[in-house]
Design a protein around this motif. Structure first.
Motif, mmCIF file in Angstrom:
data_model
loop_
_atom_site.group_PDB
_atom_site.id
_atom_site.type_symbol
_atom_site.label_atom_id
_atom_site.label_comp_id
_atom_site.label_asym_id
_atom_site.label_seq_id
_atom_site.Cartn_x
_atom_site.Cartn_y
_atom_site.Cartn_z
ATOM 1 N N ARG A 288 0.825 -1.209 0.000
ATOM 2 C CA ARG A 288 0.000 0.000 0.000
ATOM 3 C C ARG A 288 0.856 1.254 0.000
ATOM 4 N N SER A 289 1.931 1.216 0.744
ATOM 5 C CA SER A 289 2.895 2.320 0.764
ATOM 6 C C SER A 289 4.235 1.731 1.181
ATOM 7 N N GLU A 290 5.219 2.568 1.377
ATOM 8 C CA GLU A 290 6.550 2.060 1.701
ATOM 9 C C GLU A 290 6.628 1.442 3.084
ATOM 10 N N THR A 291 5.628 1.689 3.931
ATOM 11 C CA THR A 291 5.609 1.071 5.258
ATOM 12 C C THR A 291 4.280 0.375 5.559
ATOM 13 N N GLU A 292 3.377 0.287 4.594
ATOM 14 C CA GLU A 292 2.078 -0.324 4.828
ATOM 15 C C GLU A 292 1.851 -1.471 3.848
ATOM 16 N N LEU A 293 1.277 -2.566 4.389
ATOM 17 C CA LEU A 293 0.979 -3.753 3.595
ATOM 18 C C LEU A 293 -0.466 -4.163 3.857
ATOM 19 N N LEU A 294 -1.100 -4.683 2.831
ATOM 20 C CA LEU A 294 -2.464 -5.185 2.960
ATOM 21 C C LEU A 294 -2.413 -6.699 3.027
ATOM 22 N N LEU A 295 -3.033 -7.274 4.046
ATOM 23 C CA LEU A 295 -3.032 -8.719 4.245
ATOM 24 C C LEU A 295 -4.103 -9.349 3.369
ATOM 25 N N ILE A 296 -3.708 -10.326 2.540
ATOM 26 C CA ILE A 296 -4.657 -11.004 1.655
ATOM 27 C C ILE A 296 -4.495 -12.506 1.815
ATOM 28 N N SER A 297 -5.522 -13.231 1.389
ATOM 29 C CA SER A 297 -5.492 -14.685 1.474
ATOM 30 C C SER A 297 -4.595 -15.244 0.381
ATOM 31 N N ALA A 298 -3.836 -16.286 0.728
ATOM 32 C CA ALA A 298 -2.944 -16.895 -0.263
ATOM 33 C C ALA A 298 -3.722 -17.661 -1.321
ATOM 34 N N LYS A 299 -4.941 -18.092 -0.983
ATOM 35 C CA LYS A 299 -5.732 -18.874 -1.935
ATOM 36 C C LYS A 299 -6.628 -17.984 -2.795
ATOM 37 N N SER A 300 -7.462 -17.214 -2.131
ATOM 38 C CA SER A 300 -8.425 -16.399 -2.887
ATOM 39 C C SER A 300 -7.847 -15.088 -3.377
ATOM 40 N N ARG A 301 -6.726 -14.681 -2.814
ATOM 41 C CA ARG A 301 -6.086 -13.400 -3.121
ATOM 42 C C ARG A 301 -6.998 -12.211 -2.791
ATOM 43 N N GLU A 302 -7.933 -12.440 -1.852
ATOM 44 C CA GLU A 302 -8.833 -11.384 -1.404
ATOM 45 C C GLU A 302 -8.374 -10.876 -0.036
ATOM 46 N N PRO A 303 -8.655 -9.599 0.274
ATOM 47 C CA PRO A 303 -8.253 -9.053 1.578
ATOM 48 C C PRO A 303 -8.879 -9.818 2.730
ATOM 49 N N ILE A 304 -8.121 -9.997 3.803
ATOM 50 C CA ILE A 304 -8.604 -10.669 5.007
ATOM 51 C C ILE A 304 -9.522 -9.714 5.757
ATOM 52 N N GLY A 305 -10.695 -10.221 6.157
ATOM 53 C CA GLY A 305 -11.660 -9.371 6.842
ATOM 54 C C GLY A 305 -11.745 -9.600 8.336
ATOM 55 N N SER A 306 -10.898 -10.476 8.887
ATOM 56 C CA SER A 306 -10.955 -10.788 10.319
ATOM 57 C C SER A 306 -10.457 -9.611 11.144
ATOM 58 N N GLU A 307 -10.917 -9.599 12.403
ATOM 59 C CA GLU A 307 -10.439 -8.589 13.340
ATOM 60 C C GLU A 307 -9.071 -9.025 13.874
ATOM 61 N N ILE A 308 -8.031 -8.407 13.381
ATOM 62 C CA ILE A 308 -6.665 -8.743 13.789
ATOM 63 C C ILE A 308 -5.992 -7.456 14.250
ATOM 64 N N ASP A 309 -5.527 -7.472 15.482
ATOM 65 C CA ASP A 309 -4.858 -6.300 16.045
ATOM 66 C C ASP A 309 -3.569 -6.734 16.726
ATOM 67 N N SER A 310 -2.503 -5.988 16.467
ATOM 68 C CA SER A 310 -1.229 -6.255 17.120
ATOM 69 C C SER A 310 -0.316 -5.048 16.937
ATOM 70 N N SER A 311 0.608 -4.889 17.862
ATOM 71 C CA SER A 311 1.618 -3.830 17.759
ATOM 72 C C SER A 311 2.998 -4.390 18.045
ATOM 73 N N MET A 312 3.198 -5.653 17.714
ATOM 74 C CA MET A 312 4.501 -6.260 17.946
ATOM 75 C C MET A 312 4.702 -7.385 16.948
ATOM 76 N N GLY A 313 5.846 -8.056 17.056
ATOM 77 C CA GLY A 313 6.136 -9.162 16.167
ATOM 78 C C GLY A 313 6.873 -8.724 14.920
ATOM 79 N N SER A 314 6.976 -9.645 13.990
ATOM 80 C CA SER A 314 7.692 -9.382 12.748
ATOM 81 C C SER A 314 7.051 -10.159 11.606
ATOM 82 N N VAL A 315 7.357 -9.733 10.405
ATOM 83 C CA VAL A 315 6.896 -10.412 9.198
ATOM 84 C C VAL A 315 8.122 -10.749 8.362
ATOM 85 N N GLN A 316 8.161 -11.978 7.901
ATOM 86 C CA GLN A 316 9.274 -12.419 7.056
ATOM 87 C C GLN A 316 8.704 -12.865 5.722
ATOM 88 N N PHE A 317 9.286 -12.358 4.651
ATOM 89 C CA PHE A 317 8.797 -12.644 3.317
ATOM 90 C C PHE A 317 9.460 -13.902 2.778
#
Length: 748
Positions: A288-317
């Motif tokens: 979405r931007s240089e510091t923002e990513l949109l979470l999508i499903s690996a199968k449907s390639r549609e945005p995830i609609g679940s309530e997910i909240d966090s302010s920690m952790g990491s993401v590895q590509f």
């Protein structure tokens, strides 16, 4: 005088020794080749007089001596091929006296006409011989003899022959004469080049270009290499927005835009939907931007609609995706690495083109030092970047808040489970105020526990109550962790205010609450739950004898009643109420239904919320309550079934509590509404039109319009917690039923 003469013929003298012609005009001799002197009686340079001959005149004997040419003199006009000295008469007469065989008059000295050759030449005419290596053949234009002379400095000759010496190649030099080879300038510390004469080495100005270029290229290359490894990127925030779940990273993620997204793995977010090995292939992310990513499903390639909240952790590509789809300016980092390597090779090529000597492409110590500096700079850049983003804004606030807690409670100590681990409303409000920016209005206890409470208590491995300063409980909070924390705080605060007003206490924030999230040690959850229900901290708190009642935090969906542990708390509240009733005591207030607008048991609350709760309870089955751990649900269900009446008895107690609360709410509403209608009637009687105004009915804002002829008696607008509900009815003050009474009938 007497003159005598010899008898006979006079001898006629030959002019010019018969080796020249007398010039009658000047009276001098013009000598033939090979002869010289005034009477041509002396052999010229390059000629030597041989033994007695008939045609050569000797004054002493009246005979003549022949002048023979030195070798090569007659053919080439030079004696001894100009490679040696002819032993002519002049040579013989120049010999020192000690070398003369017989000391005689110099005019009697004669050479033998042979050649005295300069080394390495030899032969009759010195025609044989070649200059050795390091020497060149020199023929002097001034007439001096040709000779083999050492190559001068800056030149070399590596084979025998009579050719000239060769100047040293670029970046090569010969420091002294007679060199058979040139040596390169040694680029040891910095780049060197030969001086203009080729006799030594001087500093090469190319160094000033190569050094900074190597430093820049190596720094960029080593900075790029770790980005090819797809190392984990720290997460700043994860929240659900209008378009889906948005992940904000602490630093630039460097992902390139991709239609299908990039496979991603999450770790340490504290959210079960993100963490876990079974989710490794479940998600992709889109830029979405240089510091923002949109979470999508690996199968449907549609945005995830679940309530997910966090302010920690990491993401590895994914490593392959990260290799090809992470970059800068639209170019993958792998291409940047290749370009930088090509740039460094290009520098070497430039060095070769401008310094083609041996070692021209060899990196100097200074250039190698720049490569090392580039590596160190790259490491420093990554360390600074890591240090800069190692702790996010929330981490900094956690540190500040921890210091404030330490000032208030410098020596946190563990205390017994149960009633001794409560917190005051003030402590809860301080906590919420410190982290309200991150909690917002929608994040719940799951977020608060994982992202705030656990980091706060990590150093001591205690509960928050023990860390902040534990209190003795007065009220037990029964709540659903999925309820927004802001809603929870608002509800508890309202309850504290109601209790303070009821007991005439000025400081409502002094009220204390046992809240499982804050009172249980979240580092020892299994110990808090206990091996059995009698050993759980929930049971200890409710059965401690200090508890004045259970404050159930309700929302519009009555979520607490869908959770097994809330059912356990409801059961214990039911049993406590029955036991107190049997003893004839009234210290335990039982189940209090609390909302942000007040305690429903006291007639406080929103009528709309009361209607909604009654509808939900009509279809609620307590036995369908769930728990995060199936064993907990089985234990609680078994405990309820073991009680007299089982689920029916607990459900009956709940319905009675809700019915009582709804009746109290209805009475309060009817009272306030009747008073409002009386005020309206009084104003109509006096004929005084009243503009649009409003009054507050215990959390419900009632707005009415009084404009004379357009009066709609009984018309009102109710709003609470950001929502509004409009309704109108025609009544004659007391004869028409109110909306709340029909709700009670429905409950009954």
């Amino acid at each position: 005088k007497l003159k005598l003469f010899q008898q006979g013929f006079c001898e006629v003298q030959q002019s010019c020794a018969n080796r020249g012609y007398c010039n009658p005009r000047y009276g001098t001799c013009d000598c033939l080749r090979g002869h010289t002197s005034s009477d041509c009686s002396v052999c010229a340079s390059g000629f030597a007089s041989s033994e007695l001959a008939q045609q050569v005149y000797r004054p002493s004997s009246g005979q003549f001596r022949a002048c023979s040419a030195c070798p090569g003199m007659m053919e080439k006009g030079t004696a001894c091929s100009r490679r040696g000295i002819c032993r002519d008469d002049f040579w013989a007469r120049r010999l020192p006296p000690d070398t003369q065989v017989v000391p005689v008059n110099l005019s009697a000295q004669h050479g033998d006409g042979s050649c005295l050759c300069n080394p390495p030449f030899h032969g009759e005419t010195c025609q044989v011989g070649r200059c050795s290596v390091g020497f060149e053949y020199i023929e002097h234009a001034s007439g001096d003899l040709a000779a083999c002379q050492p190559c001068k400095a800056g030149y070399y000759k590596d084979e025998e022959g009579n050719g000239p010496c060769t100047p040293c190649d670029y970046n090569m030099y010969a420091a002294s004469s007679g060199q058979t080879y040139c040596v390169p300038c040694k680029n040891t510390w910095w780049r060197m080049q030969p001086n203009s004469e080729g006799t030594g080495c001087v500093f090469d100005p190319l160094t000033w270009v190569v050094v900074p270029v190597m430093l820049l290229l190596s720094t960029a290359l080593f900075t790029t290499l770790p980005l090819l490894l797809s190392l984990a990127v720290k997460i700043q925030d994860v929240r659900r927005e209008e378009g889906g779940v948005v992940i904000t990273t602490r630093c630039t993620h460097f992902l390139l835009r991709s239609t299908h997204g990039i496979r991603a793995v999450f770790c340490g977010t504290g959210h079960p939907l993100l963490d876990g090995a079974d989710k490794r292939r479940a998600y992709r992310v889109q830029v979405r931007s240089e510091t923002e990513l949109l979470l999508i499903s690996a199968k449907s390639r549609e945005p995830i609609g679940s309530e997910i909240d966090s302010s920690m952790g990491s993401v590895q590509f994914n490593r392959f995706d990260g290799l090809m789809k992470r970059g800068l300016l639209g170019i993958p980092f792998v291409c940047w690495a290749v370009l930088l390597l090509m740039g460094m090779c290009g520098v070497r090529s430039v060095i070769l083109l401008t310094g083609a000597g041996a070692g021209g492409a060899q990196l100097t110590a200074l250039e190698m030092l720049q490569v090392i500096f580039g590596l160190l700079f790259a490491i420093l850049i990554h360390l600074l970047n890591h240090h800069r983003h190692a702790s996010g804004v929330l981490d900094k606030n956690l540190h500040i808040f921890s210091e404030e807690l330490f000032k208030k409670n410098p020596h946190p100590q563990p205390c017994a489970r149960g009633h001794a681990r409560a917190i005051s409303a003030r402590q809860m409000l301080d906590f919420f105020q410190a982290f309200q920016e991150y909690i917002g209005s929608s994040r719940n206890m799951y977020y608060v526990c994982s992202n705030i409470l656990l980091p706060l208590t990590k150093s001591y491995k205690l509960s928050y109550a023990e860390l902040a300063g534990p209190k003795t409980l007065e009220w037990f909070c029964s709540h659903f962790w999925g309820t927004p924390f802001a809603h929870f705080v608002e509800t508890v605060t309202k309850h504290a205010q109601v209790v303070a007003e009821e007991l005439n206490i000025q400081d409502f924030a002094a009220a204390t609450y046992w809240i499982c999230t804050f009172s249980n040690n979240q580092w020892r959850v299994a110990e808090e739950v206990g091996a059995s229900w009698e050993a759980s901290s929930f049971y200890y708190a409710l059965r401690s004898g200090f508890c004045r009642g259970t404050a159930m935090i309700l929302d519009e969906d009555i979520k607490p009643l869908t959770r097994s542990w809330c059912l356990f708390e409801l059961l214990q509240t039911t049993l406590l109420s029955q036991e107190q009733e049997q003893r004839g005591e009234s210290t335990f207030k039982g189940l209090l239904l609390c909302t942000p607008t007040g305690v429903m048991n006291y007639g406080q609350g929103n009528i709309e919320l009361a209607v909604n709760i009654s509808k939900k309870l009509a279809t609620l089955r307590l036995q369908d309550a769930s728990a995060s751990v199936q064993a907990d649900k089985d234990m609680i269900d078994r405990l309820v079934c073991e009680q007299a009446g089982g689920f029916s008895e607990v459900n009956k107690y709940l319905i009675q509590a809700v019915s009582s609360a709804l009746q109290a709410t209805s009475k309060r509403f009817q009272k306030d509404l009747t008073q409002l209608q009386d005020n309206l009637t009084s104003q109509i009687t006096h004929g005084q039109p009243t503009p649009l105004s409003s009054t507050q009915l215990d959390g419900m804002t009632v707005t009415f319009d009084m404009t004379g002829q357009h009066l709609q008696e009984g018309e009102y607008v109710m709003s609470s917690a950001g929502s509004s509900h409009s309704s109108s009815h025609n009544s004659s003050h007391s004869s028409s039923p109110s909306p709340s009474s029909s709700c009670i009938d429905e409950m009954a």
